[in-house]
Design a protein around this motif. Structure first.
Motif, PDB file in Angstrom:
ATOM      1  N   ASN A  76       0.804  -1.218   0.000  1.00  0.00           N
ATOM      2  CA  ASN A  76       0.000   0.000   0.000  1.00  0.00           C
ATOM      3  C   ASN A  76       0.838   1.269   0.000  1.00  0.00           C
ATOM      4  O   ASN A  76       0.317   2.370  -0.162  1.00  0.00           O
ATOM      5  N   ARG A  77       2.158   1.134   0.157  1.00  0.00           N
ATOM      6  CA  ARG A  77       3.021   2.308   0.173  1.00  0.00           C
ATOM      7  C   ARG A  77       3.755   2.528  -1.155  1.00  0.00           C
ATOM      8  O   ARG A  77       4.234   3.619  -1.433  1.00  0.00           O
ATOM      9  N   VAL A  78       3.866   1.450  -1.943  1.00  0.00           N
ATOM     10  CA  VAL A  78       4.671   1.597  -3.155  1.00  0.00           C
ATOM     11  C   VAL A  78       3.960   1.186  -4.436  1.00  0.00           C
ATOM     12  O   VAL A  78       4.370   1.579  -5.526  1.00  0.00           O
ATOM     13  N   ALA A  79       2.886   0.403  -4.341  1.00  0.00           N
ATOM     14  CA  ALA A  79       2.286  -0.150  -5.557  1.00  0.00           C
ATOM     15  C   ALA A  79       1.253   0.803  -6.145  1.00  0.00           C
ATOM     16  O   ALA A  79       0.380   1.304  -5.441  1.00  0.00           O
ATOM     17  N   SER A  80       1.361   1.041  -7.453  1.00  0.00           N
ATOM     18  CA  SER A  80       0.327   1.788  -8.168  1.00  0.00           C
ATOM     19  C   SER A  80      -0.841   0.853  -8.435  1.00  0.00           C
ATOM     20  O   SER A  80      -0.770  -0.342  -8.185  1.00  0.00           O
ATOM     21  N   GLY A  81      -1.960   1.434  -8.964  1.00  0.00           N
ATOM     22  CA  GLY A  81      -3.107   0.582  -9.268  1.00  0.00           C
ATOM     23  C   GLY A  81      -2.760  -0.524 -10.235  1.00  0.00           C
ATOM     24  O   GLY A  81      -3.151  -1.676 -10.061  1.00  0.00           O
ATOM     25  N   GLY A  82      -2.002  -0.175 -11.294  1.00  0.00           N
ATOM     26  CA  GLY A  82      -1.624  -1.194 -12.277  1.00  0.00           C
ATOM     27  C   GLY A  82      -0.706  -2.233 -11.690  1.00  0.00           C
ATOM     28  O   GLY A  82      -0.856  -3.435 -11.952  1.00  0.00           O
ATOM     29  N   GLU A  83       0.272  -1.797 -10.888  1.00  0.00           N
ATOM     30  CA  GLU A  83       1.180  -2.749 -10.250  1.00  0.00           C
ATOM     31  C   GLU A  83       0.426  -3.662  -9.292  1.00  0.00           C
ATOM     32  O   GLU A  83       0.658  -4.873  -9.249  1.00  0.00           O
ATOM     33  N   LEU A  84      -0.502  -3.058  -8.544  1.00  0.00           N
ATOM     34  CA  LEU A  84      -1.265  -3.849  -7.585  1.00  0.00           C
ATOM     35  C   LEU A  84      -2.107  -4.904  -8.302  1.00  0.00           C
ATOM     36  O   LEU A  84      -2.205  -6.045  -7.853  1.00  0.00           O
ATOM     37  N   SER A  85      -2.726  -4.527  -9.400  1.00  0.00           N
ATOM     38  CA  SER A  85      -3.509  -5.494 -10.169  1.00  0.00           C
ATOM     39  C   SER A  85      -2.630  -6.624 -10.678  1.00  0.00           C
ATOM     40  O   SER A  85      -3.027  -7.789 -10.669  1.00  0.00           O
ATOM     41  N   ARG A  86      -1.415  -6.275 -11.128  1.00  0.00           N
ATOM     42  CA  ARG A  86      -0.535  -7.322 -11.642  1.00  0.00           C
ATOM     43  C   ARG A  86      -0.016  -8.222 -10.515  1.00  0.00           C
ATOM     44  O   ARG A  86       0.158  -9.419 -10.703  1.00  0.00           O
ATOM     45  N   VAL A  87       0.228  -7.631  -9.344  1.00  0.00           N
ATOM     46  CA  VAL A  87       0.624  -8.468  -8.196  1.00  0.00           C
ATOM     47  C   VAL A  87      -0.490  -9.448  -7.856  1.00  0.00           C
ATOM     48  O   VAL A  87      -0.251 -10.638  -7.633  1.00  0.00           O
ATOM     49  N   MET A  88      -1.712  -8.949  -7.821  1.00  0.00           N
ATOM     50  CA  MET A  88      -2.832  -9.851  -7.543  1.00  0.00           C
ATOM     51  C   MET A  88      -2.986 -10.893  -8.641  1.00  0.00           C
ATOM     52  O   MET A  88      -3.248 -12.065  -8.371  1.00  0.00           O
ATOM     53  N   LEU A  89      -2.794 -10.495  -9.876  1.00  0.00           N
ATOM     54  CA  LEU A  89      -2.876 -11.438 -10.984  1.00  0.00           C
ATOM     55  C   LEU A  89      -1.803 -12.516 -10.833  1.00  0.00           C
ATOM     56  O   LEU A  89      -2.066 -13.707 -11.046  1.00  0.00           O
ATOM     57  N   ALA A  90      -0.612 -12.097 -10.442  1.00  0.00           N
ATOM     58  CA  ALA A  90       0.463 -13.069 -10.236  1.00  0.00           C
ATOM     59  C   ALA A  90       0.124 -14.030  -9.107  1.00  0.00           C
ATOM     60  O   ALA A  90       0.300 -15.251  -9.222  1.00  0.00           O
ATOM     61  N   ILE A  91      -0.372 -13.473  -7.997  1.00  0.00           N
ATOM     62  CA  ILE A  91      -0.710 -14.320  -6.851  1.00  0.00           C
ATOM     63  C   ILE A  91      -1.856 -15.251  -7.197  1.00  0.00           C
ATOM     64  O   ILE A  91      -1.836 -16.442  -6.855  1.00  0.00           O
TER      65      ILE A  91
END
Length: 548
Positions: free
Chosen positions: A420-435
């Motif tokens: 929540n301190r470093v991830a942008s919306g796009g990065e966060l979506s991709r992290v969730m997609l990866a997980i």
């Protein structure tokens, strides 16, 4: 999974209806057409905060309604809501005057209930939503899914819940015991006072009757004596007159037999009066003034009436009640000790299972970190580092002995920081997609919504994202908002969102794209407003490649 969505008077949308299918569904359209508004509408169904600004200008209320096809009967039962088979119907109404309503299966409900159901219905990943991925508890749940410790975690949660229940019950018993101990002196006093008085059943009423007699012995003796004299003893007594009358009637009856019955009735009256006279004589002989007994009865009655004023009309019943309450003090303490032994055993079992759970979770961490990093590299985050930071917490939490936090470093030289301190919306979506790709063990009927998943990527990386989403759609229903044709080509179903001006008002329309229309839409997404045959051919090749 999401089957149907209806949106009315919400932001730019006047009225919109979409029927969704299984698999990978994609929302496309020009910037500002309303794609993200649809995601926001879905967020309301997941319990997002509503505001009057969401209502379309000039309208009094906005309505967002959806039908989900999933079995949530146990969850609905827990919330006190009726189920409708394998369908869940959710409706939110947002009024311009801030009077908002929630309905679940056509029953009035709350936003809190929506938030409880949401994890089983929707995961929304975009720039405006409070991501479950950012929540420590949700991160621990994902780790349990990966480490195959979900069952062990559930046992720990159940033990924690049981320990909480016992703690509350013990606390209530302790409070009750304290209250009773405070009353013990009073109860003992009441017990001893009544016991010392030793009241008998019906004694008060009997004492009142006896007092009435002793207080009026003169009147009673006079009435009995006078009655005996008048009925029997005087020369002109009633019995004397009746005897004369009987003799005269008996003589007359020798001349008229019809008088015989009158003779018999008069004789019966004489005998009855004689019995009354004897009873009055005997009563008069018994009536005796007894000042000492009178004083004793008065004293006893005063004592009984004083106790009645304090403890009520049933002194013996009150004494039994006091005895039961005194006995219950010991029973409460015994029960508290028994529950304390149960609590100790449950806490020991909790500590044992929570310790085993913690070891299994942490043992799986390195494998999870490596797997997620591999997926992130394929999602245009080649330098990403993904870590799980562990924090030991004191015993006695529903989640066990651990608190986990996902850390990420998206760029070289950056220290891993919380998402929540470093991830942008796009990065966060991709992290969730990866997980999600690594795990893929969640509820299969859930709908995953990705907004901004294409932020900062293109070309081959975008194709990889599209492929990942399609792979994930084997297990989940996927809805994705994107501007990239390379991602959109992998979708099973595509919906174009279009903004129009009709009669001076901006409205939003949705159209399911198939066949040539879809090819043209993908070509527009790739090359802009001017669609050429070359662009169409390229799109056809892209579609063919996505199906291979």
């Amino acid at each position: 999974m999401l089957r149907f969505l209806r949106v009315r008077n919400f932001a730019l949308i006047d009225q919109l209806e979409i029927h969704f299918e299984n698999g990978f569904g994609l929302l496309s359209g020009e910037t500002g057409a309303g794609k993200s508004i649809i995601v926001d509408a879905l967020g309301l169904l997941a319990g997002a905060k509503a505001s009057a600004e969401m209502v379309r200008t000039g309208e009094s209320r906005a309505i967002v309604e959806a039908i989900f096809e999933t079995d949530l009967r146990s969850d609905l039962d827990r919330l006190g809501l009726d189920s409708e088979g394998d369908e869940v119907v959710i409706r939110r109404e947002i009024s311009s005057d801030e009077r908002n309503r929630v309905y679940i299966n056509n029953q009035p409900s709350t936003v809190a209930a929506l938030r409880e159901l949401a994890p089983s219905l929707l995961d929304i990943h975009g720039q405006h939503e409070q991501q479950t991925l950012l929540d420590s508890g949700s991160q621990l749940t994902l780790i349990d899914a990966f480490a195959e410790t979900a069952s062990a975690a559930e046992k720990v949660r159940n033990l924690y819940s049981e320990s909480q229940r016992l703690e509350n019950e013990i606390a209530e018993l302790a409070a009750e015991h304290a209250r009773k101990v405070e009353r013990l002196d009073l109860l003992t006093f009441q017990h001893d006072e009544i016991l010392k008085a030793n009241p008998k059943s019906g004694e008060t009423e009997h004492a009142k009757e006896r007092l009435e007699v002793l207080s009026n012995t003169g009147k009673l003796l006079d009435a009995a004596t006078r009655g005996y004299h008048n009925l029997y003893e005087s020369e002109s007594s009633v019995l004397s007159v009746l005897a004369q009358t009987v003799r005269a009637l008996r003589d007359a009856a020798q001349h008229d037999s019809t008088l015989q019955s009158v003779v018999e009735q008069t004789e019966a009256a004489r005998i009855g009066i004689q019995d009354v006279s004897y009873a009055l004589r005997d009563y008069a002989n018994q009536v005796e003034a007894d000042p000492q007994e009178l004083e004793r009865i008065q004293t006893r009655l005063a004592e009984l009436e004083r106790l009645h004023r304090k403890y009520g009309p049933d002194l013996i019943g009150h004494l039994e009640k006091v005895r039961r309450e005194m006995d219950s003090i010991g029973l409460t303490e015994t029960k508290k000790e028994d529950l304390s032994r149960q609590l100790t055993a449950i806490r020991e079992e909790y500590d044992r299972l929570a310790s085993v759970l913690s070891k299994k979770r942490r043992a799986a961490t390195r494998k999870l970190e490596s797997a997620v990093e591999r997926e992130l590299k394929s999602l245009a985050m080649p330098n990403a580092r993904f870590l799980v930071a562990w924090e030991d917490v004191k015993s006695g939490r529903a989640a066990g002995l651990d608190r986990a936090e996902f850390l990420i470093s998206a760029n070289p030289g950056e220290e891993p920081m919380p998402l929540n301190r470093v991830a942008s919306g796009g990065e966060l979506s991709r992290v969730m997609l990866a997980i999600r790709t690594v795990l893929a063990t969640d509820r299969t009927q859930k709908t995953l919504v990705f907004d901004e998943v294409d932020a900062g990527i293109g070309g081959k990386a975008a194709e990889t994202v599209g492929k990942k989403l399609k792979e994930l759609s084997v297990r989940y229903q996927i809805l994705c908002v994107t501007h990239l044709a390379q991602i959109a080509a992998f979708a099973h179903h595509q919906y174009r969102i279009e903004k129009l001006v009709i009669d001076g008002r901006t409205v939003t329309r949705v159209e399911a794209m198939t066949g040539d229309a879809r090819v043209d839409e993908l070509a527009r997404m790739m090359s802009g407003s001017r669609v050429t045959d070359t662009a169409r051919q390229h799109i056809k090749e892209l579609l063919a490649g996505s199906e291979s």
